[in-house]
Design a protein around this motif. Structure first.
Motif, PDB file in Angstrom:
ATOM      1  N   HIS A 160      26.232  18.068  65.690  1.00 24.21           N
ATOM      2  CA  HIS A 160      26.633  19.454  65.448  1.00 24.21           C
ATOM      3  C   HIS A 160      25.813  19.994  64.280  1.00 24.21           C
ATOM      4  CE1 HIS A 160      29.138  22.817  66.250  1.00 24.21           C
ATOM      5  NE2 HIS A 160      30.152  22.123  66.745  1.00 24.21           N
ATOM      6  N   GLU A 214      32.827  19.507  61.946  1.00 21.72           N
ATOM      7  CA  GLU A 214      33.940  20.054  62.716  1.00 21.72           C
ATOM      8  C   GLU A 214      34.725  18.882  63.269  1.00 21.72           C
ATOM      9  OE1 GLU A 214      35.917  20.977  66.393  1.00 21.72           O
ATOM     10  OE2 GLU A 214      33.909  20.120  66.395  1.00 21.72           O
ATOM     11  N   ALA A 255      33.621  17.110  66.520  1.00 25.09           N
ATOM     12  CA  ALA A 255      32.289  16.512  66.367  1.00 25.09           C
ATOM     13  C   ALA A 255      32.356  15.235  65.547  1.00 25.09           C
ATOM     14  CB  ALA A 255      31.346  17.521  65.713  1.00 25.09           C
ATOM     15  N   PRO A 303      27.506  18.382  73.626  1.00 23.83           N
ATOM     16  CA  PRO A 303      27.173  18.831  72.265  1.00 23.83           C
ATOM     17  C   PRO A 303      26.439  20.170  72.242  1.00 23.83           C
ATOM     18  CG  PRO A 303      26.716  16.486  72.524  1.00 23.83           C
ATOM     19  CD  PRO A 303      27.060  17.001  73.883  1.00 23.83           C
ATOM     20  N   ASN A 317      28.853  23.018  72.934  1.00 27.36           N
ATOM     21  CA  ASN A 317      29.731  23.196  71.786  1.00 27.36           C
ATOM     22  C   ASN A 317      29.023  23.894  70.636  1.00 27.36           C
ATOM     23  OD1 ASN A 317      32.053  22.187  72.845  1.00 27.36           O
ATOM     24  ND2 ASN A 317      31.961  20.205  71.832  1.00 27.36           N
ATOM     25  N   GLN A 318      27.770  23.530  70.400  1.00 26.88           N
ATOM     26  CA  GLN A 318      27.019  24.166  69.320  1.00 26.88           C
ATOM     27  C   GLN A 318      26.840  25.649  69.582  1.00 26.88           C
ATOM     28  OE1 GLN A 318      23.358  22.031  68.644  1.00 26.88           O
ATOM     29  NE2 GLN A 318      24.406  20.062  68.418  1.00 26.88           N
ATOM     30  N   PHE A 361      30.255  27.369  68.993  1.00 27.64           N
ATOM     31  CA  PHE A 361      30.593  27.452  67.578  1.00 27.64           C
ATOM     32  C   PHE A 361      29.654  28.411  66.842  1.00 27.64           C
ATOM     33  CE2 PHE A 361      33.280  23.664  67.898  1.00 27.64           C
ATOM     34  CZ  PHE A 361      34.280  24.006  67.000  1.00 27.64           C
TER      35      PHE A 361
END
Length: 281
Positions: free
Chosen positions: A136, A140, A143, A228, A231-232, A235
Motif C-alpha cells: 500500500h 492501513e 494492508a 492490492p 485497493n490502492q 484509497f
C-alpha cells in the motif's frame, strides 16, 4: 438549509450556525485525513525511501481510521439537519441548535477515536513477518494484516462487522431520511419552495456518494477480489480526491460561503497591498 441569515456575511466567523459548524468539522476532517497520508507519501516518492517506523505506521492507522469513522457519523448527522429543516422547520432552532451541533461534532470525533484506538491496538499487536513490506502507499488496517505471521481471519470478520455498523446502518438512516424529505417536498404547494428544498439536499447527497461509494467497495468486498492495486486506487480516491471534491460539491456551491470567501480574499489582498506600500515608503 436549516437556518437563514438575511444579512450578507462578511467573513467565515459570521456565517450562520449551526449548519456551518457541522460543515467546518467536515472540512477539518478532510484536512486531517489528507495531512495524515499525503505528506509522507510525497516524501517517499521524491526521496525514493519507502520506510516508516512502527510508531508512525500506528499513528497513520489511528488518525486515518478516526477521521473515516468520524466523517461517516458526521455526514449522517448532517442528514438529520436536512430532515429537521425541511420536515420540521418550526422545531429546527431547538433540535439543531448551535449547542446541539457542538455535541454532534464532539460525539463524532469521540466515537471515531475510540473505535480507531481499538482497531489500531489490535492490529499492531500481531507479529509481522519479513520482509516487512506493506502492499500500500500508507499504513492501513487491512494492508498491515496481509503481512502478519498469524491467522487473522477472525479479526478480518470483525472488521467487516464493524464496517456494517459504520457504513450500512448510517447509509440506511440517510436513505430513510431522504425518503421522508422527498415525500415532504412533494407535498409542498410552492414550486419555488420545492426547488429550494431540493437545492439544500443536492450538495449533501453528493458528499454522501463520494464518501460511502469508495468506503463500501473497500471494506465490503469479498476477500478474493481485494487486489492490492485496486485497493490502492480506491484509497487514493478516498484519501486524496474526495477531500478535494467535497468543497466543490458542498461549500463552493453555497452562495453564502462563496460570498464570505470572496470578501475574505479581498480583505487579504487589501492587507497585503497596504503592507507592501508601508515597506516601500
Amino acid at each position: 438549509m436549516g437556518t437563514g441569515n438575511t444579512s450578507e456575511p462578511t467573513d467565515f466567523t459570521r456565517l450562520p450556525s449551526p449548519m456551518y459548524l457541522l460543515l467546518s468539522q467536515l472540512s477539518l476532517m478532510d484536512l486531517t485525513l489528507t495531512s495524515s497520508v499525503v505528506p509522507k507519501m510525497a516524501a517517499n516518492f521524491f526521496s525514493g525511501r519507502r520506510g516508516i517506523s512502527l510508531l508512525a505506521c500506528g499513528t497513520q492507522i489511528f488518525v486515518s481510521l478516526t477521521v473515516a469513522i468520524s466523517e461517516c457519523i458526521l455526514i449522517t448527522l448532517m442528514c438529520f439537519d436536512r430532515y429537521v429543516a425541511i420536515c420540521h422547520p418550526l422545531r429546527y432552532p431547538v433540535l439543531v441548535s448551535p449547542r446541539e451541533c457542538s455535541r454532534m461534532a464532539a460525539a463524532s470525533w469521540a466515537a471515531g477515536a475510540l473505535t480507531s484506538l481499538g482497531h489500531t491496538a489490535f492490529t499492531l499487536h500481531f507479529r509481522i513477518c519479513s520482509p516487512r513490506e506493506i502492499p500500500h502507499f500508507f499504513c492501513e488496517v487491512m494492508a498491515v494484516l496481509r503481512i502478519v505471521c498469524e491467522d487473522t481471519s477472525s479479526y478480518e470478520k470483525a472488521v467487516v462487522v464493524t464496517s456494517i455498523f459504520v457504513l450500512l446502518l448510517p447509509l440506511s438512516f440517510i436513505l430513510s431520511s431522504y425518503l421522508l424529505i422527498l415525500l415532504a417536498i412533494l407535498r409542498m404547494n410552492s414550486p419555488e419552495g420545492r426547488s429550494k428544498a431540493l437545492a439544500t439536499c443536492s450538495s449533501h447527497l453528493c458528499v454522501v456518494g463520494l464518501y460511502f461509494g469508495p468506503g463500501m467497495f473497500i471494506y465490503m468486498r469479498p476477500g478474493s477480489v481485494k487486489t492490492p492495486r485496486l485497493n490502492q486506487g480506491l484509497f487514493l480516491f478516498e484519501t486524496v480526491l474526495t477531500p478535494l471534491l467535497n468543497p466543490l460539491a458542498y461549500s463552493l456551491r453555497n452562495k453564502e460561503v462563496l460570498s464570505a470567501l470572496k470578501k475574505l480574499m479581498k480583505k487579504t489582498s487589501v492587507l497585503q497591498l497596504r503592507g507592501r506600500n508601508f515597506m516601500i515608503s
